[in-house]
Design a protein around this motif. Structure first.
Motif, short mmCIF file in Angstrom:
data_model
loop_
_atom_site.label_atom_id
_atom_site.label_comp_id
_atom_site.label_asym_id
_atom_site.label_seq_id
_atom_site.Cartn_x
_atom_site.Cartn_y
_atom_site.Cartn_z
N ASP A 166 21.74 62.25 101.39
CA ASP A 166 21.14 64.01 101.25
C ASP A 166 21.21 64.06 99.58
N ASP A 167 20.58 64.55 98.94
CA ASP A 167 20.84 65.43 97.57
C ASP A 167 20.53 64.37 96.62
N TYR A 168 19.43 64.06 97.07
CA TYR A 168 18.60 62.47 95.88
C TYR A 168 19.40 61.37 95.80
N LYS A 169 19.85 60.55 96.30
CA LYS A 169 21.03 59.16 96.37
C LYS A 169 20.63 58.31 96.86
N VAL A 170 21.52 57.41 96.67
CA VAL A 170 20.46 56.21 97.20
C VAL A 170 21.61 55.30 97.67
N GLU A 171 22.41 54.64 99.21
CA GLU A 171 23.38 53.67 98.97
C GLU A 171 22.91 52.52 99.18
N ILE A 172 23.69 51.35 98.51
CA ILE A 172 23.73 50.52 99.28
C ILE A 172 25.06 49.93 99.64
N THR A 173 24.60 48.69 100.91
CA THR A 173 26.07 47.98 101.41
C THR A 173 26.02 46.79 101.53
N SER A 174 27.30 46.24 101.56
CA SER A 174 26.89 44.81 101.81
C SER A 174 28.41 44.88 102.62
N ASP A 175 27.80 44.12 103.83
CA ASP A 175 29.46 43.96 105.09
C ASP A 175 30.01 43.25 104.49
N GLN A 176 29.43 42.16 103.86
CA GLN A 176 30.23 41.04 103.48
C GLN A 176 30.60 40.58 102.83
N LEU A 177 30.37 41.79 101.49
CA LEU A 177 31.58 42.01 100.36
C LEU A 177 32.55 43.49 100.45
N LYS A 178 32.26 44.17 101.07
CA LYS A 178 33.26 45.56 101.67
C LYS A 178 32.82 45.94 100.50
N ARG A 179 31.73 46.54 100.06
CA ARG A 179 30.92 47.48 98.17
C ARG A 179 30.34 48.27 98.50
N LYS A 180 30.27 49.03 98.33
CA LYS A 180 28.77 50.46 98.90
C LYS A 180 29.01 50.75 96.80
N TYR A 181 27.63 51.08 97.09
CA TYR A 181 26.99 51.60 95.66
C TYR A 181 26.47 52.62 96.41
N ILE A 182 25.87 53.37 94.58
CA ILE A 182 25.52 54.48 95.26
C ILE A 182 24.82 55.56 93.70
N ILE A 183 23.64 55.24 93.93
CA ILE A 183 22.46 55.21 92.38
C ILE A 183 21.77 56.94 92.98
N ASP A 184 21.92 57.57 91.65
CA ASP A 184 21.34 58.94 91.90
C ASP A 184 19.94 58.70 91.38
N ILE A 185 18.89 59.53 91.88
CA ILE A 185 17.64 59.70 91.85
C ILE A 185 17.06 61.16 91.74
N SER A 186 17.49 61.83 91.45
CA SER A 186 17.06 62.59 91.50
C SER A 186 16.28 62.80 90.22
N SER A 187 16.12 62.28 89.09
CA SER A 187 15.28 62.37 88.35
C SER A 187 13.34 62.06 88.66
N LYS A 188 14.11 61.07 89.32
CA LYS A 188 12.15 60.54 90.25
C LYS A 188 11.45 61.78 90.53
N ASP A 189 10.44 61.79 90.13
CA ASP A 189 8.61 62.05 89.30
C ASP A 189 9.06 62.80 91.23
N LYS A 190 8.88 64.09 90.48
CA LYS A 190 8.76 65.23 92.52
C LYS A 190 8.29 64.71 93.42
N SER A 191 6.87 64.56 93.23
CA SER A 191 5.70 63.87 94.08
C SER A 191 6.44 62.63 94.79
N VAL A 192 7.51 62.04 94.26
CA VAL A 192 7.85 60.99 95.00
C VAL A 192 8.94 61.53 95.63
#
Length: 250
Positions: free
Chosen positions: A132-158
């Motif tokens: 929610d709130d225009y973010k993408v989460e990437i996780t890796s169970d093997q590395l036990k890490r997660k990464y968050i990317i903000d996509i709120s600046s993407k085109d409204k149509s997307v």
């Protein structure tokens, strides 16, 4: 050098040639990558094999179970054993632009594959989901890490494809992380051996929608590989003279 491929009825052709110390720390061995070209004037080759021609002794031949475009050899020491490993680089082609990145080590009188794009996919899996709130989460169970990317600046149509008007994620919409798209041998000034930098696209609503890139740094030891550092990077955005941001999907 030519040779007849009896299975296909076509001539082998040399794709690339390099020299390195494959068999011994102080040897000078010629390495030949060869295969057949099913189409004239094409960069696509199949029926690939590596040949090692030592200064003394018999020729060593290794079949490679890949076919692809723009193939080339890279010889360097990845495993810190004082000898060169053989890397075959190239592309599978197609809209996904997936990379061929396979490394062979000479051991026990034979060539053994110690890294490939398929081996990496099986060992390290990255999962992606919209938050929610225009973010993408990437996780890796093997590395036990997660990464968050903000996509709120993407085109409204997307964003309208992914999110409801209140910023919550719509059901059934998922991003994903592709297989390896690029693989680069890298050498740090303080190390004698080479590592591998791989890149995987984080893909959104379509194949043309690249959210970002997962970068992984691969280290080799004792004939095995380890992802010792990964990071998620975002794609750069264009802006006009008024500093208004516009998304670049390329």
């Amino acid at each position: 050098m030519k040779g007849k491929n009896m299975a296909e009825g076509k001539d082998y052709k040399i794709i690339d040639v390099k020299e390195g110390n494959i068999l011994d720390e102080f040897s000078t061995d010629k390495v030949i990558l060869r295969g057949t070209y099913p189409y004239e004037n094409s960069a696509f080759a199949e029926n690939l094999e590596i040949q090692i021609i030592p200064e003394k002794g018999e020729v060593i031949t290794k079949k490679i179970p890949y076919s692809g475009y723009f193939l080339k050899l890279f010889l360097e020491d990845f495993t810190l054993n004082g000898r060169d490993e053989i890397m075959v680089r190239g592309s599978f082609g197609g809209s996904g632009n997936f990379a061929i990145a396979t490394i062979y080590q000479y051991k026990d009188n034979m060539l053994k594959e110690i890294f490939s794009q398929d081996m990496f996919d099986k060992k390290y899996k990255f999962k992606a989901r919209y938050l929610d709130d225009y973010k993408v989460e990437i996780t890796s169970d093997q590395l036990k890490r997660k990464y968050i990317i903000d996509i709120s600046s993407k085109d409204k149509s997307v964003l309208d494809i992914i999110y409801n008007s209140d910023g919550t994620v719509k059901k059934g919409v998922l991003p994903y992380v592709s297989s390896i798209n690029e693989a680069f041998p890298v050498n740090y000034v303080y190390r004698d051996n080479y590592n591998l930098l791989t890149q995987q696209r984080i893909i959104g609503v379509s194949n043309a929608d690249t959210i970002g890139v997962m970068e992984s740094f691969i280290d080799f030891k004792d004939g095995d590989f380890k992802n010792f550092y990964s990071r998620a990077t975002i794609m750069g955005q264009k802006y006009d003279n008024k500093m208004r941001m516009s998304v670049n999907y390329k």
